[in-house]
Design a protein around this motif. Sequence first.
Motif, short mmCIF file in Angstrom:
data_model
loop_
_atom_site.label_atom_id
_atom_site.label_comp_id
_atom_site.label_asym_id
_atom_site.label_seq_id
_atom_site.Cartn_x
_atom_site.Cartn_y
_atom_site.Cartn_z
N UNK A 1 0.81 -1.23 0.00
CA UNK A 1 0.00 0.00 0.00
C UNK A 1 0.84 1.27 0.00
N UNK A 2 2.09 1.18 0.42
CA UNK A 2 2.94 2.38 0.42
C UNK A 2 3.36 2.79 -0.99
N UNK A 3 3.15 1.92 -1.98
CA UNK A 3 3.54 2.21 -3.37
C UNK A 3 2.39 2.78 -4.19
N UNK A 4 1.31 3.15 -3.54
CA UNK A 4 0.11 3.60 -4.27
C UNK A 4 0.41 4.78 -5.19
N UNK A 5 1.27 5.70 -4.79
CA UNK A 5 1.60 6.85 -5.64
C UNK A 5 2.41 6.44 -6.86
N UNK A 6 3.10 5.33 -6.77
CA UNK A 6 3.94 4.87 -7.87
C UNK A 6 3.19 3.98 -8.86
N UNK A 7 2.28 3.14 -8.35
CA UNK A 7 1.67 2.11 -9.20
C UNK A 7 0.15 2.16 -9.26
N UNK A 8 -0.45 3.03 -8.49
CA UNK A 8 -1.91 3.11 -8.48
C UNK A 8 -2.51 2.22 -7.40
N UNK A 9 -3.76 2.50 -7.12
CA UNK A 9 -4.43 1.83 -6.00
C UNK A 9 -4.66 0.34 -6.23
N UNK A 10 -5.06 -0.04 -7.44
CA UNK A 10 -5.34 -1.46 -7.70
C UNK A 10 -4.09 -2.32 -7.55
#
Length: 158
Positions: A65-74
């Motif tokens: 979940x910490x990568x949401x800004x990099x890869x998107x929410x899904x």
Amino acid sequence: MRGSCTALGVDVFKMVQALLELSGGRHGELAERFREITGRIEVILSRQPEPAGGRFVLDLDEIDRRAVDQVGEKMANLGEVRNRIGLGVPDGFAVTAAASRHFLEATGLQVEINRRLKTLDPEDLEALYATSTGIQRLIGAEALPEDLERELHEHHRR
């Protein structure tokens, strides 16, 4: 945001023009001031935050979940389900926001996209659809930068 600012700018421009006409041009400095302000607004709207991390591709094993800004929410949720909860999720990878930014900058498409969006009326659904379709075609017709293509092929091969 850009569309709203453009629409507002058009309305203010019309007011400035009407005031100049009504006053016989006595407030000529308003036109110059308007250009200064819209120029500043354009600079602000053109700024884009740097995506977190600079990598173009992340393996699913590296995503949570910490990568949401990099890869998107899904994709962040898929990584979370796989890596934190341990549910079965197939191997895979995600193309990051940094890769998208790199693609748009390397190909020069960002300038053209901004040009098309600048004059778009957000209330005109037909124009929105046509512009969106045109932008999708531009992106689809453009070749990937070599470094990005190489990295995608490598991750796909693995």
